[in-house]
Design an enzyme around this catalytic site. Sequence first.
Site, mmCIF file in Angstrom:
data_model
loop_
_atom_site.group_PDB
_atom_site.id
_atom_site.type_symbol
_atom_site.label_atom_id
_atom_site.label_comp_id
_atom_site.label_asym_id
_atom_site.label_seq_id
_atom_site.Cartn_x
_atom_site.Cartn_y
_atom_site.Cartn_z
ATOM 1 C CE LYS A 277 -4.265 1.184 2.075
ATOM 2 N NZ LYS A 277 -5.384 1.142 2.771
ATOM 3 C CD GLU A 360 -19.464 -1.697 8.351
ATOM 4 O OE1 GLU A 360 -19.773 -2.613 7.757
ATOM 5 O OE2 GLU A 360 -18.570 -0.833 8.225
ATOM 6 N NE ARG A 388 -23.011 -2.921 3.168
ATOM 7 C CZ ARG A 388 -21.684 -3.261 2.786
ATOM 8 N NH1 ARG A 388 -20.699 -3.699 3.436
ATOM 9 N NH2 ARG A 388 -21.367 -2.870 1.486
HETATM 10 C C1 LIG Z 1 -19.227 -1.079 4.549
HETATM 11 C C2 LIG Z 1 -17.682 -0.365 4.774
HETATM 12 N N1 LIG Z 1 -17.391 0.059 5.730
HETATM 13 C C3 LIG Z 1 -16.141 0.632 5.990
HETATM 14 C C4 LIG Z 1 -15.524 1.406 4.866
HETATM 15 C C5 LIG Z 1 -14.374 2.198 5.128
HETATM 16 N N2 LIG Z 1 -13.440 1.815 4.485
HETATM 17 C C6 LIG Z 1 -12.943 2.302 3.215
HETATM 18 S S1 LIG Z 1 -11.525 1.457 2.462
HETATM 19 C C7 LIG Z 1 -11.312 0.560 3.803
HETATM 20 C C8 LIG Z 1 -10.378 -0.293 3.757
HETATM 21 C C9 LIG Z 1 -10.355 -1.377 2.548
HETATM 22 O O1 LIG Z 1 -9.099 -2.299 2.744
HETATM 23 P P1 LIG Z 1 -8.724 -3.152 1.458
HETATM 24 O O2 LIG Z 1 -10.022 -3.708 0.828
HETATM 25 O O3 LIG Z 1 -7.982 -4.114 2.055
HETATM 26 O O4 LIG Z 1 -8.212 -2.047 0.379
HETATM 27 P P2 LIG Z 1 -6.809 -1.323 0.526
HETATM 28 O O5 LIG Z 1 -7.226 0.085 0.904
HETATM 29 O O6 LIG Z 1 -5.912 -1.952 1.225
HETATM 30 O O7 LIG Z 1 -6.215 -1.436 -1.141
HETATM 31 C C10 LIG Z 1 -12.396 0.734 4.785
HETATM 32 C C11 LIG Z 1 -12.463 -0.114 5.947
HETATM 33 C C12 LIG Z 1 -16.260 1.099 3.606
HETATM 34 N N3 LIG Z 1 -15.760 1.696 2.641
HETATM 35 N N4 LIG Z 1 -17.438 0.393 3.553
#
Ligand SMILES: Cc1ncc(C[n+]2csc(CCOP(=O)(O)OP(=O)(O)O)c2C)c(N)n1
Length: 619
Positions: A277, A360, A388
Amino acid sequence: MVLDKVNSPSDLKALSEVELLVLAEELRSEIIRVCAQNGGHLASSLGAVELIVALHKVFDSPRDRILFDVGHQAYAHKILTGRKGVFHTIRQEGGISGFTKVSESEHDAITVGHASTSLANAIGMAIARDTLGEDYQIVSVIGDGALTGGMALAALNVIGEQQRKMLIVLNDNEMSISENVGALNRFFKELQIKKWVQDTEKWGRGVLETISPRLFNLVDRAKEAAKLVLHQENPFYAWGLRYVGPVDGHNLKGLIHLFQELKELDGPTILHIVTQKGKGYKVAEADPIYWHGPPGFDPEKPEKVSKGYSWSAAFGDAVTELAHLEPRLFVITPAMREGSGLVKYSQTHPSRYLDTGICEDVAATAAAGMALRGLKPVLAIYSTFMQRAYDQIIHDIAIEKLDVVLAVDRAGIVGGDGATHNGVFDIAYLRTVPGVQIAAPKDALELRAMLKKALELGGPVAIRYARDNVERVPEGSWPDIEWGRWEVLKEGGKAYILSFGKTLKYALEAAGDNPEVGVINARFLKPLDRELLEKLALKGYKLVTVEDHQKMGGFGSAVLEALSEMGLKPDIRVLGLPDVFFDHGSIPRMHREAGIDAAAILEALAQMGVRVGEVGTAD
Ligand SMILES: Cc1ncc(C[n+]2csc(CCOP(=O)(O)OP(=O)(O)O)c2C)c(N)n1
Ligand SMILES: CC(=O)[C@@H](O)[C@H](O)COP(=O)(O)O
Ligand SMILES: [Mg+2]
C-alpha cells in the site's frame, strides 16, 4: 510522456513492455500530484497501479467488466479510461467521483464506496452474461480488507456453487485502513512467500528467463502447480475456487503473463496478489494508514497535515476517560479505528477494544452479545456504514432493549466521498425502532454528558455527530445533562428555530441578534421534548425545524408527528435534505442547495411573516 499516448485502454494495448513500465511510473506521479491538491485515497491507489495497467493490457474494457471493490484504489483506472483530462477534479465540486461510478463512465462496472459488494455484483453479472448467451470476461478486484466483509465471503459461497467463469483478484497488502485483522488475514500472511524467498525467486526467475523463456514458463507452471497442491487446505478450495498465488502484485510482466493465462480458464479463479500500500511514494509506503485519505499536502515536502480537533477525536478522548470510570465499557469498531478517533483508546485499553474488520453487521451483533453478558459496549460507527447493521440493531439489540451505545459518526453530508458516504438516513431508520433513543450533542461537552448518561441509562442509545471539527474541552469534564430536555439558547419574540445536530450553527447565524427569533438546541430526538414543544405551539410561536438529514423521516417529521398527536397546529416549516442523493463537493454549497443553511432558515421565517434581516444581523 507515454501517458500522452493513452486516451483509452485500447491505446495502452499497443504499448511495449518498457513503455508500460514507464506508464506505471507516470500514473504514480499523476496520482501523487492530484492527491497533493485534492486529498483522496492515495496509498490504496498507488498500490494498485501495476495491477490496473496489467488488467487494461490484457482485458478489454468496457466489453470485459472490471469491478473494483470499494473503488477507492481505482485512480489509475480512471486515468486510463478517458478521464486523464479531468482526473485533477477528483472528489471536488463538479468533478469526478473518488470511487468508480457507473453513471460516470462505461468503464466503471459498479458504483461503489461501501466495501465488499464487488463479488455479489460479479456473480450477478456472470449469471446475466450466461443467461443472455453473451461472452465477456468479468474481473473483480477486491482488497484483503474488503474481503473481511460478510457480503464478500457470502458471495464466494454463491460463486463457488455457480462455477461460472470469472476472475477474482485479491489485492493483499495486509492493510485495511488500519492494519488488517481477522483469521483470513492471518492465513494470507502464512500463504505469502517470505520476503527473502520472494527476492530469491525474483532473481531466479530473471536468470531463468534470460536463459530460456520456455524453460521459465515450464518452471513457472510447475511452481504454480506445486502451490496449488500445497495449498489444498486453502479455504478458497472450500469455496469451490481455483486459487493461484500468492504472486508479486507489482511485477507488471508477471501479471500480464498470468492474466493472459487465467482469462482462458473456465469456472471461478482467484488470483492472490501481494502488493504494498502506497507503493512508489516513500511516506505512503512508510505510513499507509495516514496516507490512506490525507488532506491536500506538498508533494515535495509531504509532511502530515493536521486536520484539526474533530468530533471523532472528542469521542475518542471521552471513551478513553470513560473506560476508567466504567469498567464494563467496551468499544468496537468495524475497521475504522483512525476515522472514529480510537487510536489512543485502542492503545490505552487494548483488552476492551475490538476491530471486527469491515463487518458492521457482526460488530452490532457482537455488541449485543457483549451486552447480554454484562458489558457496556459502545459501537463506534459511521452513519453511512451503520446502514449495514440495520437488522442487527432491531433484531439483536433493540427487541431486548440491550445496553448498547451507537456512536454515530459522519452524520450528515460528508463532502468529498459523496452519495455513498453521506450519513443522512440514520434518523429515519433508527427512530422507527422501538426503544432506541437518539441524541445529537452541540459540542464536546454535551457529547461527553450524553455518552456518560447513555451508559448509566442503559438500553440502545444513538448519539450522532458530524464530520467536522469541534472545540476541545478539558480532560475530566463530565457535565450533567437533563436527558430528553431541549436547550433554549436564545429567547424569541415571535418564532423559534429548532435545530438537531450540526445545523445549530446556521440557526444561530440566522437568528443573529434578532429579538423576534429564538434558537433551540433540540438535542434529543427520541425522546422529543414534548413539554417544551407543546408550550411553544400553545403560545403561537412560529417554528422552523432544521437538520442535516433527509427531510423524510428526520427530526422535523418527528416534531410534526408529535404536534399532530397533541392536536396542535402551529405555523411550522420543516427544513431538511430533499429526496435526492448529494454527490461529492463543497458541504456549504450543498447545504445551500439543500435549503438547510442560514439563508434558507431566514427565507422560511420570512415566508411566515417574521421580520428578518440578512444572515446573522438584526432586522
Ligand atoms: C461497509 C464499509 N465499511 C467501511 C468502509 C471504510 N473503508 C474504506 S476503504 C477500507 C479499507 C479497505 O481495505 P482493502 O479492501 O484491503 O483495500 P486497500 O485500501 O488496502 O487497497 C475501509 C474500511 C467502507 N468503505 N465500507
Ligand atoms: C473509502 C472509505 O470508505 C473511507 O476511506 C472513507 O473515505 C473515510 O472517510 P473519512 O475521510 O470521513 O474518514
Ligand atoms: Mg488492503
